[in-house]
Write a protein that holds these residues in place. Sequence first.
Motif, PDB file in Angstrom:
ATOM      1  N   GLY A   1     102.158 -20.791  79.523  1.00 15.09           N
ATOM      2  CA  GLY A   1     103.560 -20.401  79.489  1.00 15.09           C
ATOM      3  C   GLY A   1     103.755 -18.963  79.070  1.00 15.09           C
ATOM      4  N   GLY A   2     102.701 -18.341  78.537  1.00 15.91           N
ATOM      5  CA  GLY A   2     102.758 -16.924  78.225  1.00 15.91           C
ATOM      6  C   GLY A   2     102.592 -16.102  79.489  1.00 15.91           C
ATOM      7  N   PHE A   3     102.670 -14.781  79.367  1.00 14.39           N
ATOM      8  CA  PHE A   3     102.477 -13.932  80.540  1.00 14.39           C
ATOM      9  C   PHE A   3     101.964 -12.558  80.138  1.00 14.39           C
ATOM     10  N   LEU A   4     101.377 -11.872  81.117  1.00 11.95           N
ATOM     11  CA  LEU A   4     100.885 -10.499  80.948  1.00 11.95           C
ATOM     12  C   LEU A   4     101.808  -9.546  81.696  1.00 11.95           C
ATOM     13  N   VAL A   5     101.971  -8.349  81.167  1.00  6.86           N
ATOM     14  CA  VAL A   5     102.630  -7.265  81.892  1.00  6.86           C
ATOM     15  C   VAL A   5     101.608  -6.134  81.992  1.00  6.86           C
ATOM     16  N   ILE A   6     101.185  -5.818  83.229  1.00  7.84           N
ATOM     17  CA  ILE A   6     100.139  -4.827  83.469  1.00  7.84           C
ATOM     18  C   ILE A   6     100.766  -3.605  84.122  1.00  7.84           C
ATOM     19  N   GLN A   7     100.618  -2.454  83.473  1.00  4.88           N
ATOM     20  CA  GLN A   7     101.208  -1.219  83.991  1.00  4.88           C
ATOM     21  C   GLN A   7     100.177  -0.101  83.967  1.00  4.88           C
ATOM     22  N   GLN A   8     100.063   0.578  85.093  1.00  5.22           N
ATOM     23  CA  GLN A   8      99.157   1.725  85.211  1.00  5.22           C
ATOM     24  C   GLN A   8      99.950   2.998  84.974  1.00  5.22           C
ATOM     25  N   THR A   9      99.605   3.749  83.930  1.00  5.02           N
ATOM     26  CA  THR A   9     100.229   5.045  83.686  1.00  5.02           C
ATOM     27  C   THR A   9      99.258   6.137  84.110  1.00  5.02           C
TER      28      THR A   9
ATOM     29  N   LYS B   1      95.776 -19.509  70.978  1.00  6.30           N
ATOM     30  CA  LYS B   1      95.404 -20.074  72.285  1.00  6.30           C
ATOM     31  C   LYS B   1      95.908 -19.200  73.429  1.00  6.30           C
ATOM     32  N   ILE B   2      97.137 -18.673  73.299  1.00 10.17           N
ATOM     33  CA  ILE B   2      97.672 -17.791  74.341  1.00 10.17           C
ATOM     34  C   ILE B   2      96.825 -16.535  74.451  1.00 10.17           C
ATOM     35  N   ASN B   3      96.469 -15.947  73.320  1.00 14.89           N
ATOM     36  CA  ASN B   3      95.659 -14.723  73.327  1.00 14.89           C
ATOM     37  C   ASN B   3      94.284 -14.952  73.945  1.00 14.89           C
ATOM     38  N   LEU B   4      93.661 -16.093  73.623  1.00 18.04           N
ATOM     39  CA  LEU B   4      92.336 -16.384  74.182  1.00 18.04           C
ATOM     40  C   LEU B   4      92.421 -16.599  75.692  1.00 18.04           C
ATOM     41  N   GLU B   5      93.478 -17.270  76.139  1.00 17.33           N
ATOM     42  CA  GLU B   5      93.675 -17.452  77.582  1.00 17.33           C
ATOM     43  C   GLU B   5      93.944 -16.095  78.235  1.00 17.33           C
ATOM     44  N   ALA B   6      94.731 -15.257  77.542  1.00 16.83           N
ATOM     45  CA  ALA B   6      95.046 -13.927  78.072  1.00 16.83           C
ATOM     46  C   ALA B   6      93.790 -13.073  78.196  1.00 16.83           C
ATOM     47  N   ALA B   7      92.872 -13.180  77.232  1.00 19.65           N
ATOM     48  CA  ALA B   7      91.638 -12.389  77.273  1.00 19.65           C
ATOM     49  C   ALA B   7      90.840 -12.687  78.546  1.00 19.65           C
ATOM     50  N   LYS B   8      90.743 -13.952  78.888  1.00 21.56           N
ATOM     51  CA  LYS B   8      90.009 -14.346  80.099  1.00 21.56           C
ATOM     52  C   LYS B   8      90.710 -13.815  81.344  1.00 21.56           C
ATOM     53  N   GLU B   9      92.044 -13.938  81.383  1.00 14.16           N
ATOM     54  CA  GLU B   9      92.795 -13.485  82.549  1.00 14.16           C
ATOM     55  C   GLU B   9      92.791 -11.965  82.664  1.00 14.16           C
ATOM     56  N   ILE B  10      92.811 -11.266  81.542  1.00 19.65           N
ATOM     57  CA  ILE B  10      92.771  -9.803  81.567  1.00 19.65           C
ATOM     58  C   ILE B  10      91.450  -9.323  82.170  1.00 19.65           C
ATOM     59  N   ALA B  11      90.344  -9.924  81.744  1.00 15.23           N
ATOM     60  CA  ALA B  11      89.043  -9.545  82.303  1.00 15.23           C
ATOM     61  C   ALA B  11      89.028  -9.774  83.818  1.00 15.23           C
ATOM     62  N   ARG B  12      89.641 -10.859  84.257  1.00 17.97           N
ATOM     63  CA  ARG B  12      89.720 -11.163  85.700  1.00 17.97           C
ATOM     64  C   ARG B  12      90.594 -10.148  86.426  1.00 17.97           C
TER      65      ARG B  12
END
Length: 379
Positions: free
Chosen positions: A255-263, A288-299
Amino acid sequence: MMPCGSKTILGNIYAGQVESISENIGAAFVKISPEERCYLQLKEAENAIFTSDRKKGQPLRPGDEILVQVSRDAMKGKLPSLSTNLNFTGKYLVLTTGNKIIGFSSKLNMEDKSRLSKWLTDEINSSDNEFGIIVRTNAADASQEEFFKEYEYLREKLKKTTVDGRHRTCFSCIYETESQYISAIRDANSRSLDEIITDVPAILSDAKKWLTINSPEEAYKLRFYQDKLLPLYKLYRLETALEEIQKEKIWLNSGGFLVIQQTEAFVSIDVNSGKFTEKKKMQETYRKINLEAAKEIARQLRLRNLSGIILIDFINMDNPDHQDELFHVLQKYLKKDPVKSKAVDITPLHILEMTRKKVRRPLYEDILDIRQMNRELNN
């Protein structure tokens, strides 16, 4: 092989000419063709191989002709980067002209390093090595015969390039890198490579030829896909992936989300709790959200090919043990990345700093170029 006139020149070796030197920024500007200007750090030029009679080790000056290899694509308006440390990459080894050391991939375990070191005893004990050797992760699965077959092949390629290159005319393309799909096959970890699938006959032919010569034990993994009712790009949802990398917001299963921005200076990634509103066990949920985010960020970094300085604003956690766990979990996922990536530190403001080596430009830049080309064609 990719022709020298093709769009991607990463890995190609040229007889370049020094156009100018900027001591204040520690760089030289080198032309690899009358139209193509590139950037070379002066510290990268210490072992330059001159195509003229000048001796190695002398300082560069305008007009010098030297052998250079493209080490980074042009990106975000920046010139392509060059190196005078010429690399010749195989599945098991990399031979280098500049760093004349013998090194081993950090992903090799101690047992494999010990075994492979014994194979290279003569080279390790030699005091007059002509080139450096880097032993890659895939060497762990190579037989001694396969290992030295590639070693001899790369050594001959290195010698031919450095000798012939000294006698080639300025702006000659002396060595052509493999196409990106061949490089992807070569660099893939054999233990995790189950199948190589393509629906393009030309790619099938090139891949089959490369595997037969360089990796015959994996030739059986190559498969030609033929299904007109369900094209390969639909089977693997490539359209969905292309849409995904163009979005700033990426939802997580929690239910969390990432916001990815290239500056211009760095990549910013913000982790948000999103739809989570429950107050009970808040810190555990943030963990738990942070650990899930870490995996998704690497992807996402691999998928989008983002690089350089990357700053990640995870959800703040009060427990120091949870912060340490998050840092080490992210490092674990980054080790799977074929591009060198490293988690550096968590700042007092709870921003995780990491880096990912710049090699190729981000995928979104390719998409923008394709869109521009289509607009020009339609006009």
